[in-house]
Design an enzyme around this catalytic site. Structure first.
Site, mmCIF file in Angstrom:
data_model
loop_
_atom_site.group_PDB
_atom_site.id
_atom_site.type_symbol
_atom_site.label_atom_id
_atom_site.label_comp_id
_atom_site.label_asym_id
_atom_site.label_seq_id
_atom_site.Cartn_x
_atom_site.Cartn_y
_atom_site.Cartn_z
ATOM 1 N NE ARG A 166 19.988 25.994 -33.806
ATOM 2 C CZ ARG A 166 19.703 25.343 -34.671
ATOM 3 N NH1 ARG A 166 18.400 24.619 -34.735
ATOM 4 N NH2 ARG A 166 20.094 25.209 -35.642
ATOM 5 C CD GLU A 193 20.569 21.351 -28.631
ATOM 6 O OE1 GLU A 193 21.008 20.636 -29.825
ATOM 7 O OE2 GLU A 193 19.413 21.538 -28.378
ATOM 8 C CG HIS A 233 18.585 19.384 -31.755
ATOM 9 N ND1 HIS A 233 19.413 20.617 -31.471
ATOM 10 C CD2 HIS A 233 17.716 19.675 -32.978
ATOM 11 C CE1 HIS A 233 19.140 21.492 -32.529
ATOM 12 N NE2 HIS A 233 18.193 20.945 -33.586
#
Length: 307
Positions: free
Chosen positions: A224, A253, A271
């Protein structure tokens, strides 16, 4: 009647059709009050107040291994189960971690840009031609869960020496265990960030860790964005504290800091580590398995509990 399940995000027609064979699927948030189950992702978040808007709620199912945005304590206090799909996409995410690592250490993106521009190896080809390969490097894995273990296995196959830092030593792990992250970073040439990230370990990869990794070191993060102090990372990449980084996740993000995106020694992806058709199917099947078990009164395959 089929039990009502709130689908908090779109997961594709195939999954929704499979879910609809068993349950009443609610996709409109305005109609979710009657839901007995939620399907979501860890980054969406669910606090106690949100749970209270659904008085019949009995289970929160997270797609993926992360559940950092779910208030598990609040759910437990309300008798609401929380599950994830840990392991379902582990191999796919591990593949992405190796792709980012190889792209970073072998300057793949720079080489692609130069070749497309007709500049071949550029005016100074030394970084491309004399980059150190992966063979013989020391790879440190932060977090030896399902994903971290697969990263370690893949790195070992590339003829590297593997070490890891975890909350506790894994008795069945054949790799060297470090009792501190600082010790792992000082030993390693590469740091692969694969631990479960939440507020308890926010910015665990900080300026001191990067300094310990050193000027030939590379960092890869598929965990993360909160795991890495981005201010420290930008400074380290600018001043040569570390050599490069490969990131699939970011602190804010989908908004990416321009001062991070503009650096030449970083490789970035949006991602997509777990985003293959095989992994998405496996995660969807795991979600349904958790929901089926809940409504059947069976033990949950992937329960999340308060640490």
């Amino acid at each position: 009647m089929k039990p009502p399940v709130f689908l908090a995000l779109s997961l594709g027609k195939a999954f929704q059709q499979k879910l609809a064979e068993r349950y009443e699927v609610i996709a409109d948030p305005a109609l979710c009050k009657s839901a007995k189950a939620i399907i979501t992702v860890g980054t969406h978040g669910a606090d106690g107040a949100y749970m209270d808007t659904m008085p019949e709620l009995g289970i929160i199912c997270c797609l993926g291994s992360g559940y950092e945005g779910i208030d598990v304590a609040a759910a437990t206090a309300r008798g609401i189960a929380v599950t994830n799909t840990v392991g379902a996409n582990a191999s796919t995410v591990a593949d992405m971690a190796l792709a980012l690592l190889l792209a970073s250490i072998r300057h793949v993106v720079t080489g692609d840009r130069l070749t497309r521009a007709g500049e071949w190896r550029g005016k100074n080809p030394a970084p491309l031609l004399f980059a150190r390969g992966l063979t013989g490097r020391k790879v440190g894995v932060l977090g030896l869960g399902a994903i971290g273990r697969r990263i370690a296995e893949r790195c070992a196959a590339f003829e590297t020496e593997v070490g890891y830092f975890n909350r506790s030593k894994k008795p069945d792990a054949p790799w060297r265990y470090f009792e501190t992250l600082a010790g792992l970073a000082e030993w390693a040439d590469v740091l692969m960030v694969a631990h479960r990230a939440d507020e308890t370990n926010r910015h665990i990869v900080n300026a001191d860790v990067m300094k310990a990794l050193g000027p030939t070191g590379h960092i890869v993060n598929i965990s993360r964005g909160s795991a890495i102090d981005e201010d420290a990372l930008i400074a380290a990449l600018k001043d040569g504290t570390i050599a490069g980084a490969g990131l699939d996740v970011f602190e804010d993000e989908p908004q990416i800091r321009p001062d991070l995106a503009g650096l030449p020694n970083i490789v970035m992806t949006p991602h997509i580590g777990g985003g293959t058709s095989e992994a998405l199917k496996a995660m969807g099947d795991a979600v349904i398995a958790n929901i089926d078990a809940f409504f059947d009164g069976r033990p949950l395959p992937n329960p999340v509990t308060v640490a």
